[in-house]
Scaffold this motif. Sequence first.
Motif, PDB file in Angstrom:
ATOM      1  N   THR A 262      21.667  12.283 -30.543  1.00 46.39           N
ATOM      2  CA  THR A 262      22.663  12.512 -29.491  1.00 46.39           C
ATOM      3  C   THR A 262      22.143  11.864 -28.217  1.00 46.39           C
ATOM      4  O   THR A 262      21.166  12.327 -27.630  1.00 46.39           O
ATOM      5  CB  THR A 262      22.888  14.013 -29.273  1.00 46.39           C
ATOM      6  OG1 THR A 262      23.289  14.623 -30.509  1.00 46.39           O
ATOM      7  CG2 THR A 262      23.972  14.244 -28.229  1.00 46.39           C
ATOM      8  N   TRP A 264      23.044   8.590 -24.862  1.00 51.21           N
ATOM      9  CA  TRP A 264      24.001   7.922 -23.992  1.00 51.21           C
ATOM     10  C   TRP A 264      23.867   6.406 -24.153  1.00 51.21           C
ATOM     11  O   TRP A 264      22.803   5.900 -24.497  1.00 51.21           O
ATOM     12  CB  TRP A 264      23.733   8.276 -22.527  1.00 51.21           C
ATOM     13  CG  TRP A 264      24.055   9.701 -22.176  1.00 51.21           C
ATOM     14  CD1 TRP A 264      23.241  10.775 -22.299  1.00 51.21           C
ATOM     15  CD2 TRP A 264      25.289  10.189 -21.642  1.00 51.21           C
ATOM     16  NE1 TRP A 264      23.870  11.915 -21.882  1.00 51.21           N
ATOM     17  CE2 TRP A 264      25.138  11.584 -21.457  1.00 51.21           C
ATOM     18  CE3 TRP A 264      26.506   9.601 -21.288  1.00 51.21           C
ATOM     19  CZ2 TRP A 264      26.147  12.396 -20.951  1.00 51.21           C
ATOM     20  CZ3 TRP A 264      27.513  10.400 -20.774  1.00 51.21           C
ATOM     21  CH2 TRP A 264      27.342  11.770 -20.617  1.00 51.21           C
ATOM     22  N   ASN A 277      19.087   9.778 -21.395  1.00 51.76           N
ATOM     23  CA  ASN A 277      19.777  10.538 -20.353  1.00 51.76           C
ATOM     24  C   ASN A 277      20.839   9.678 -19.677  1.00 51.76           C
ATOM     25  O   ASN A 277      20.718   8.458 -19.587  1.00 51.76           O
ATOM     26  CB  ASN A 277      18.773  11.016 -19.295  1.00 51.76           C
ATOM     27  CG  ASN A 277      17.713  11.918 -19.875  1.00 51.76           C
ATOM     28  OD1 ASN A 277      16.751  11.439 -20.473  1.00 51.76           O
ATOM     29  ND2 ASN A 277      17.865  13.215 -19.722  1.00 51.76           N
ATOM     30  N   PHE A 278      21.842  10.315 -19.156  1.00 50.51           N
ATOM     31  CA  PHE A 278      22.920   9.629 -18.456  1.00 50.51           C
ATOM     32  C   PHE A 278      22.394   8.923 -17.205  1.00 50.51           C
ATOM     33  O   PHE A 278      21.660   9.512 -16.401  1.00 50.51           O
ATOM     34  CB  PHE A 278      24.004  10.637 -18.046  1.00 50.51           C
ATOM     35  CG  PHE A 278      25.040  10.067 -17.117  1.00 50.51           C
ATOM     36  CD1 PHE A 278      26.034   9.231 -17.593  1.00 50.51           C
ATOM     37  CD2 PHE A 278      24.989  10.351 -15.757  1.00 50.51           C
ATOM     38  CE1 PHE A 278      26.985   8.688 -16.729  1.00 50.51           C
ATOM     39  CE2 PHE A 278      25.935   9.821 -14.886  1.00 50.51           C
ATOM     40  CZ  PHE A 278      26.933   8.986 -15.373  1.00 50.51           C
ATOM     41  N   TRP A 313      29.510   5.165 -18.961  1.00 55.41           N
ATOM     42  CA  TRP A 313      28.542   5.589 -19.967  1.00 55.41           C
ATOM     43  C   TRP A 313      29.250   6.460 -20.997  1.00 55.41           C
ATOM     44  O   TRP A 313      30.146   7.242 -20.649  1.00 55.41           O
ATOM     45  CB  TRP A 313      27.396   6.380 -19.326  1.00 55.41           C
ATOM     46  CG  TRP A 313      26.431   5.531 -18.557  1.00 55.41           C
ATOM     47  CD1 TRP A 313      26.697   4.791 -17.436  1.00 55.41           C
ATOM     48  CD2 TRP A 313      25.044   5.352 -18.837  1.00 55.41           C
ATOM     49  NE1 TRP A 313      25.568   4.159 -17.004  1.00 55.41           N
ATOM     50  CE2 TRP A 313      24.530   4.487 -17.835  1.00 55.41           C
ATOM     51  CE3 TRP A 313      24.176   5.840 -19.812  1.00 55.41           C
ATOM     52  CZ2 TRP A 313      23.190   4.095 -17.798  1.00 55.41           C
ATOM     53  CZ3 TRP A 313      22.843   5.458 -19.780  1.00 55.41           C
ATOM     54  CH2 TRP A 313      22.357   4.592 -18.789  1.00 55.41           C
ATOM     55  N   GLN A 314      28.840   6.326 -22.236  1.00 58.00           N
ATOM     56  CA  GLN A 314      29.404   7.130 -23.322  1.00 58.00           C
ATOM     57  C   GLN A 314      28.335   8.035 -23.922  1.00 58.00           C
ATOM     58  O   GLN A 314      27.219   7.592 -24.196  1.00 58.00           O
ATOM     59  CB  GLN A 314      29.976   6.228 -24.429  1.00 58.00           C
ATOM     60  CG  GLN A 314      31.169   5.391 -24.015  1.00 58.00           C
ATOM     61  CD  GLN A 314      31.656   4.501 -25.148  1.00 58.00           C
ATOM     62  OE1 GLN A 314      30.888   4.094 -26.014  1.00 58.00           O
ATOM     63  NE2 GLN A 314      32.940   4.180 -25.135  1.00 58.00           N
ATOM     64  N   HIS A 315      28.694   9.306 -24.074  1.00 59.93           N
ATOM     65  CA  HIS A 315      27.816  10.254 -24.758  1.00 59.93           C
ATOM     66  C   HIS A 315      28.163  10.172 -26.240  1.00 59.93           C
ATOM     67  O   HIS A 315      29.305  10.436 -26.634  1.00 59.93           O
ATOM     68  CB  HIS A 315      28.066  11.665 -24.221  1.00 59.93           C
ATOM     69  CG  HIS A 315      26.928  12.599 -24.470  1.00 59.93           C
ATOM     70  ND1 HIS A 315      27.040  13.962 -24.324  1.00 59.93           N
ATOM     71  CD2 HIS A 315      25.645  12.368 -24.867  1.00 59.93           C
ATOM     72  CE1 HIS A 315      25.883  14.527 -24.591  1.00 59.93           C
ATOM     73  NE2 HIS A 315      25.028  13.582 -24.929  1.00 59.93           N
ATOM     74  N   THR A 317      26.927  10.330 -30.678  1.00 59.83           N
ATOM     75  CA  THR A 317      26.030  10.792 -31.733  1.00 59.83           C
ATOM     76  C   THR A 317      25.984   9.717 -32.815  1.00 59.83           C
ATOM     77  O   THR A 317      26.989   9.053 -33.089  1.00 59.83           O
ATOM     78  CB  THR A 317      26.488  12.117 -32.364  1.00 59.83           C
ATOM     79  OG1 THR A 317      27.785  11.929 -32.957  1.00 59.83           O
ATOM     80  CG2 THR A 317      26.549  13.225 -31.322  1.00 59.83           C
ATOM     81  N   GLU A 409      20.065  18.913 -25.877  1.00 55.12           N
ATOM     82  CA  GLU A 409      21.471  18.603 -25.988  1.00 55.12           C
ATOM     83  C   GLU A 409      21.949  18.570 -27.428  1.00 55.12           C
ATOM     84  O   GLU A 409      23.138  18.542 -27.701  1.00 55.12           O
ATOM     85  CB  GLU A 409      21.751  17.246 -25.325  1.00 55.12           C
ATOM     86  CG  GLU A 409      21.519  17.263 -23.822  1.00 55.12           C
ATOM     87  CD  GLU A 409      21.702  15.895 -23.195  1.00 55.12           C
ATOM     88  OE1 GLU A 409      21.920  14.934 -23.977  1.00 55.12           O
ATOM     89  OE2 GLU A 409      21.665  15.789 -21.966  1.00 55.12           O
TER      90      GLU A 409
END
Length: 410
Positions: A262, A264, A277-278, A313-315, A317, A409
């Motif tokens: 998971t 970014w 991290n973002f 930015w995209q979070h 998985t 996270e």
Amino acid sequence: MKIFKWIKSFFIWLYRLFTQPATKIGLGILVTGGFIAGALFWGSFNYGMEQTNQEEFCLSCHSMNDNLLPELQKTVHWKNRTGVRARCPDCHVPHNFTDKVARKMQASREVLGQIIGTIGTREKFLEHRIVLAQREWARFKANNSKECRNCHDYNSMDFSKMRVTSQMAMRQAAQNNVSCVECHKGIAHQLPDMKGARNPAFDTLISVAHGVKPSSGESYYSVVPQDLFADEAMTQKIGSIEMATPVKVLQNKGDTIQVELTMWRKNKGFARVLYGNFGLNITNAILNKEVAKDTNIVKVLESKVDELTGLEWQHVTVTGWVEKGNLVTSPEAIWDVARSSYSQSCSVCHRQPAESGHDANQWPGLFAGMVGFTNMDDDTAKLVLKYLQTHSSDFKGNHSNSVDKAASEH
């Protein structure tokens, strides 16, 4: 048959010569003969030592003449305004007799390598250069660069005539009596390709990881860079994971583990690089470009714009398979290796900057300017950079660093 009798008689005579008292030769003659033989041996030995100390002897080997001489000729140690030149023995042969003999014995390995062809060609020499260089670095470090100090001595240096930046480094080195080779590797010859090197501390981490039995649903950390695959058989590579990257274990299957990442990423281009991290450029994984946009592999959880850069930015998985035996329960052992490497390699010339003295996005540029003066291999350099970023000012005062936060996270 006569030849066998003659050989038998010869060995009997030889045995009696060394085991029975002399009956026809006086003691004085034996002592005098022994003294003369010893003097001849000692003279021959010293003559041989001196001959092998000549630069001509060193350059008679084409591995030295073709590989190292052209490099030396481009440096100030070969030609300079004062006309003082360092010869091969000045740097590579100790002046002390016992150390000189020990070095000659060690050098026999290079001679053997030349004879049997281990370093007989340019390609083979470059392949083994890292081993040869590390031997000399270790010797210089052990004797505090004694050969260098025959010409260069801290007590004789006029620091005021140095550039300001050099003064800072040299005054610190003189105060700590630092070995010259700590900062001046590659000053007379080209540096070897450090890709052939390996930090032995990684072996300890791998040993610890082999004893870990990952459980489904728990988070772990990668102790080595490793490939990420789309299938359990590990035939379809989709990317790679960096050291100290947090992963969530989904299931165990024989020698493989299915994990979930998971992270970014910047929604720009192929968006291959995955960050912890973002808004922070702390690399955790890199995907192959043909799968980076594959929605079956990469799931987008949310999108967010970084106000500082204006980038989206995209979070996300990512699910994949890795080899078993490379995960640990805590990153602390990994950080211990990074912290030690940073302290030992970056405090020789000057006091190393505090980890929290810069933010995560500043550290890559700063570290790139420092790492060239160290002998870190690629994996160690990447780990130290990640350590600096995850312990930077962005996380100062937090009880957990970025890796721990990224793991939470999951």
